[in-house]
Design an enzyme around this catalytic site. Sequence first.
Site, short mmCIF file in Angstrom:
data_model
loop_
_atom_site.label_atom_id
_atom_site.label_comp_id
_atom_site.label_asym_id
_atom_site.label_seq_id
_atom_site.Cartn_x
_atom_site.Cartn_y
_atom_site.Cartn_z
N HIS A 13 7.05 1.87 -0.70
CA HIS A 13 8.23 1.09 -0.35
C HIS A 13 8.67 0.17 -1.51
O HIS A 13 9.85 0.04 -1.80
CB HIS A 13 7.92 0.24 0.89
CG HIS A 13 9.11 -0.04 1.73
ND1 HIS A 13 9.45 0.70 2.83
CD2 HIS A 13 10.06 -0.99 1.61
CE1 HIS A 13 10.56 0.23 3.35
NE2 HIS A 13 10.95 -0.80 2.64
N ASP A 69 0.81 -1.22 0.00
CA ASP A 69 0.00 0.00 0.00
C ASP A 69 0.84 1.27 0.00
O ASP A 69 0.31 2.37 -0.16
CB ASP A 69 -0.89 0.02 1.26
CG ASP A 69 -1.88 -1.14 1.23
OD1 ASP A 69 -2.23 -1.56 0.10
OD2 ASP A 69 -2.27 -1.60 2.31
C1 DLZ Z 1 10.46 -3.78 4.07
C2 DLZ Z 1 10.18 -4.71 2.94
C3 DLZ Z 1 8.92 -4.72 2.31
C4 DLZ Z 1 7.81 -3.79 2.73
N1 DLZ Z 1 8.63 -5.57 1.33
C5 DLZ Z 1 9.59 -6.43 0.92
C6 DLZ Z 1 9.32 -7.36 -0.13
O1 DLZ Z 1 8.21 -7.45 -0.69
N2 DLZ Z 1 10.31 -8.17 -0.52
C7 DLZ Z 1 11.57 -8.15 0.05
O2 DLZ Z 1 12.46 -8.91 -0.38
N3 DLZ Z 1 11.84 -7.29 1.04
C8 DLZ Z 1 10.89 -6.45 1.50
N4 DLZ Z 1 11.17 -5.58 2.52
C9 DLZ Z 1 12.48 -5.67 3.21
C10 DLZ Z 1 13.60 -4.85 2.52
O3 DLZ Z 1 14.07 -5.50 1.35
C11 DLZ Z 1 14.79 -4.69 3.47
O4 DLZ Z 1 15.11 -5.94 4.04
C12 DLZ Z 1 14.53 -3.69 4.59
O5 DLZ Z 1 14.10 -2.45 4.08
C13 DLZ Z 1 15.80 -3.47 5.47
O6 DLZ Z 1 16.87 -2.93 4.69
#
Ligand code: DLZ
Length: 164
Positions: free
Chosen positions: A97, A94
Amino acid sequence: MSSSNYSYTADQTIPVPDASEMRFGIITTEWNNHITDKLLDGAVSELKKNGVAEGNIKVERVPGSFELIYAASQLAKFGHVNGIIILGCVIRGDTPHFDYICQGVTQGVAELNTKGDIPVIFGLLTVNNHEQAEERSGGRLGNKGEEFALTAIKMVDYAWKLQK
Ligand code: DLZ
C-alpha cells in the site's frame, strides 16, 4: 539530495524573497496527524516569519495522503492562493500500500505542477518507520515543514518574476 546530514534551511543559496503579498494554501492529513500537525506548525511559522499574514494562509485537512491530490487540484482552481503546500506522512507497512500511495501522490503532484498555474510543493514524508517521521518533524533532522514553506515562497516568487 536526501541525506541525514543535509540541511536545506542552513544552506540558502537563493535569497528568501519578500513574502508579504503572498497567499498560500496548506493541505494536511488526518492520517498520522501526530506528525503532520508538527509539519503544519513548522510550515505556518516559517511562512509567518517571512512576512506572510496569518489571514493569507488557508489550512485544509483531508483524510489521507492520497486525498491531497484532489484537494490540491480544487484549491488551485478555487482557493485564490498563489502557492500550495501539501503535507502528508506515509509510513511503510507490511503491504505494498505504501508504494501505491507514494507513487500516486508523487505523480499527482507532478501533474498539478506541469498542468496547473501555481506551484504545488511536495511536502510528503515517505518513511520506513515512526522514528524517521519524528526525526523529520521537529526532531534530530529539523522540521521539514519549515523547508517546504521556504520552497513555497521561493517558487511563488519564481512564478511572479516570470509573469512580470
Ligand atoms: C490506507 C492508508 C495507509 C495504509 N497508510 C497511510 C499512511 O501511512 N499515510 C497516509 O497519509 N495515508 C495512509 N492511508 C490512507 C490513504 O492515503 C487514503 O486515505 C485511503 O487509501 C483512501 O483513499
